[in-house]
Structure formats: C-alpha cells, structure tokens
Design a protein around this motif. Structure first.
Motif, mmCIF file in Angstrom:
data_model
loop_
_atom_site.group_PDB
_atom_site.id
_atom_site.type_symbol
_atom_site.label_atom_id
_atom_site.label_comp_id
_atom_site.label_asym_id
_atom_site.label_seq_id
_atom_site.Cartn_x
_atom_site.Cartn_y
_atom_site.Cartn_z
ATOM 1 N N CYS A 1 0.793 -1.252 -0.052
ATOM 2 C CA CYS A 1 0.073 -0.464 0.380
ATOM 3 C C CYS A 1 0.472 1.155 0.369
ATOM 4 O O CYS A 1 1.569 1.461 0.823
ATOM 5 C CB CYS A 1 -0.544 -0.011 0.838
ATOM 6 S SG CYS A 1 -1.794 -1.520 1.056
ATOM 7 N N TYR B 1 0.657 4.127 0.819
ATOM 8 C CA TYR B 1 0.492 4.620 2.304
ATOM 9 C C TYR B 1 1.040 4.470 3.000
ATOM 10 O O TYR B 1 1.300 5.123 4.551
ATOM 11 C CB TYR B 1 -0.923 5.742 2.146
ATOM 12 C CG TYR B 1 -1.631 4.296 2.490
ATOM 13 C CD1 TYR B 1 -2.215 3.523 3.013
ATOM 14 C CD2 TYR B 1 -2.930 4.440 1.091
ATOM 15 C CE1 TYR B 1 -2.414 2.480 3.397
ATOM 16 C CE2 TYR B 1 -3.595 3.124 0.797
ATOM 17 C CZ TYR B 1 -3.455 2.012 2.090
ATOM 18 O OH TYR B 1 -4.589 1.323 2.327
ATOM 19 N N GLY C 1 -0.393 -6.680 9.592
ATOM 20 C CA GLY C 1 -0.459 -6.541 8.217
ATOM 21 C C GLY C 1 -0.458 -7.906 7.692
ATOM 22 O O GLY C 1 -1.298 -9.477 7.796
#
Ligand code: 5AD
Ligand code: SF4
Length: 316
Positions: free
Chosen positions: A50, A52, A92
């Motif tokens: 991802c 970000y 995660g």
C-alpha cells in the motif's frame, strides 16, 4: 442517503448543525457509553505494498516482528483486566499461519470470554471460516478507497473488487463486519470521498473506522500533505447520520494529528468507540503505519471519554 445529499453535507452544511445532528443520533442509537476495544498489533509483517503505509513489504527500514502466542494472550489478559470489552488482533497481511491464529483466537475467547475481532487483511474463505469456528466474532477490513482507479494505484497488484468480495464473504460467514477508509489520500476528490461514505452505507457495515491520511517517511507518499481533521470529522458525522446503529471509533490517526483534542472531537461528532493500544511497549513503536503515530493508552482513552462527558468501564 444518496451521494448528492452526502456531498451537500460534506461541503455546505454548517459544521455545528451537522455535528449536533450526529451527536443526537449517536445518543439515541448508542447511548453515552464509549466502548473500548483492546488493540494488539501482533505483527508488523506484511506482503502488500500500500503506497501510504510504512509497513509495506518494500520498506526495508520497517522493523518486523511477530509476537508469540503467549505474549498476545498476556496483552489480551491485561486489556481485559483494564476494562477493555473486546480484543482486536491486528497485523499486516499474510503475517501468520491460519492454524496458528485460530489457536490464538480460541485461547483468548475461551479463557477471557470477550469477543475477538480480527484485522489481518484479505485471506481465502477457508481461513475466514477457520477463524470464525475458532471463536472470532468480528472482522475489520477497510475498503480504503471506493474509487477503482485510485484503489489500484495505491494498492499495486490488488483490486477493489477482491476486497469487496472478502467483505461479502465475511458477512456471509456471520462475522460482525467493519470497514472504513482513509480521508485525504492523495488523489481523493470530494466526489470520491462521498463514494467512500456511500459504499459504507451500501455495505450495511456493523462498524466503520475512518482516519485522516498521514504521510510516512519511508513510503512513496512521503512528504504528501496530511488529510484534514475537519473533513474527517464531517465524514464521521455523516456516517453516524446514515448508519445510526453502527459502531464508529474515534481513531488513532485523529489522535496523532491532534493529540489533545482529536479523539474528543471524534466522540463529539458521532463516534462511540475507542481502541486503546495494548501492544507490548517494546513493539508498539515498530508498528509504524504513519509518522509519529500516537500511542493511545488507557489513561488517554479514559481522559478523552471523561472530557467528552461520556462513560466507560476502563480501570486504571
Ligand atoms: N495514514 C492514515 N491511515 C493509514 N493506514 C495505513 N497507513 C495509513 C496512513 N499513512 C490505515 C489503513 C489501514 C489501517 C490499519 O491504517 O486504513 O486499514
Ligand atoms: Fe500492509 Fe495494512 Fe499497511 Fe497495507 S495498510 S501495507 S495491508 S499493513
């Protein structure tokens, strides 16, 4: 509530009117009690990238850890002793073996008798079913962005439709299902933000977590401007009005951008949940999804709830 109405509320409704309406809905549907979920970030390992997030697989600077089952149980026991009403296990994606996690879930729900929420990303139906059978009652999987193109850009190798498929599997398995999104992601327009809100409503989520985007130094979005707290609070208030019965947290990202008032403002704009952090302190700082992430401990959760004039069952 249709998209036009969401856009109107986002852009032109006077803030205090919107907030008071959301606060009244929250009081009528959920009462004054603030639920506190004990958050345990049990692994910083992640297979995704991802754009970000500081835990993205390609970030070689991220410190990776995975707690042992005993350490998780210890943290969960401490959470419940301090009055947390449920446990959230977050990591995660692809951080752990499904059987191992099933055993951890079973142990927590058998010994502590509180609902267990998982937040470990996209997995196959078998894994979701295994964890449900082990006693997991709730699952958090934010859709992150409702715009197909923006989603694909920020999540290389992944597609929004697969995420939505996971959410529908989770619901069909009987999980209380939570979603949500990030406010102020680079590339997000007001129109996309309205879609994000509309998607949460359309999915009939039981819970929705939203927080402002905060750049992380070791990601492709390093240096990008943070999301606006005010806009995030507006989105939260609209979610409360559109989904009166949902559980909506005032998130850590709000507390990070405004450590004194962020969560209090969230509680006053429709939120009815906080998620104090019970990750063992030596690992908490490694779970660096964005820069300067605040550790919301029980003292700060209790203080914020009391400041907002609400009740909780935390014990210091
Ligand atoms: N800013 C704000 N929120 C973020 N998340 C991950 N990285 C960031 C960031 N840089 C959020 C995602 C994820 C949740 C655990 O944290 O929405 O689902
Ligand atoms: Fe992994 Fe979640 Fe971060 Fe994405 S947001 S890189 S899935 S930890």
């Amino acid at each position: 509530m249709d998209k036009q109405e969401i856009l109107r509320l986002l852009i032109s409704e006077p803030w205090e009117e919107l907030r008071l309406r959301a606060d009244a809905e929250r009081q009528a549907a959920k009462g004054g009690h603030v639920f506190c979920r004990g958050l345990i970030e049990f692994s910083s390992i992640c297979r995704r990238n991802c754009a970000y997030c500081g835990l993205r697989a390609q970030n070689a600077k991220a410190h990776r850890y995975r707690l042992k089952a005993e350490a998780i149980l210890e943290a969960a026991t401490e959470s419940v002793a301090h009055g947390a009403d449920s446990i959230v296990l977050q990591s995660g994606e692809g951080a752990c073996d499904a059987m191992w996690l099933a055993e951890v879930v079973k142990e927590i729900s058998d010994t502590l008798r509180v609902p267990v929420t998982l937040s470990v990303g996209e997995r196959n139906e078998r894994d979701y079913e295994l964890w449900k059978d082990a006693g997991a009652a709730r699952y958090l999987l934010r859709h992150e962005s409702a715009d197909t193109e923006l989603y694909a850009k920020l999540h290389p190798g992944y597609a929004l439709k697969d995420r939505l498929r996971c959410l529908s599997i989770l619901k069909s398995l009987g999980y209380e299902t939570g979603g949500g999104f990030i406010v102020g992601l680079p590339g997000q327009t007001m129109d996309i933000l309205a879609e994000d809100i509309a998607l949460c409503v359309h999915l009939k989520l039981d819970m929705a977590g939203i927080g402002p985007f905060i750049a992380q130094t070791d990601t492709p979005l390093a240096g990008a401007t943070s999301g606006s707290i005010d806009l995030c609070l507006r989105a939260l208030a609209i979610l409360r009005i559109a989904m009166p019965n949902a559980n909506l947290p005032a998130t850590t990202a709000l507390a990070t951008l405004d450590p004194k008032m962020g969560q209090i403002r969230g509680l006053m704009a429709g939120a009815n949940v906080l998620m104090p952090n019970f990750t063992p302190r030596e690992y908490g700082s490694a779970y660096s999804i964005y820069d300067k992430k605040k550790r919301v401990d029980i003292c700060c959760a209790a203080r914020d709830i009391e400041f907002a004039g609400r009740s909780h069952s935390l014990k210091m």
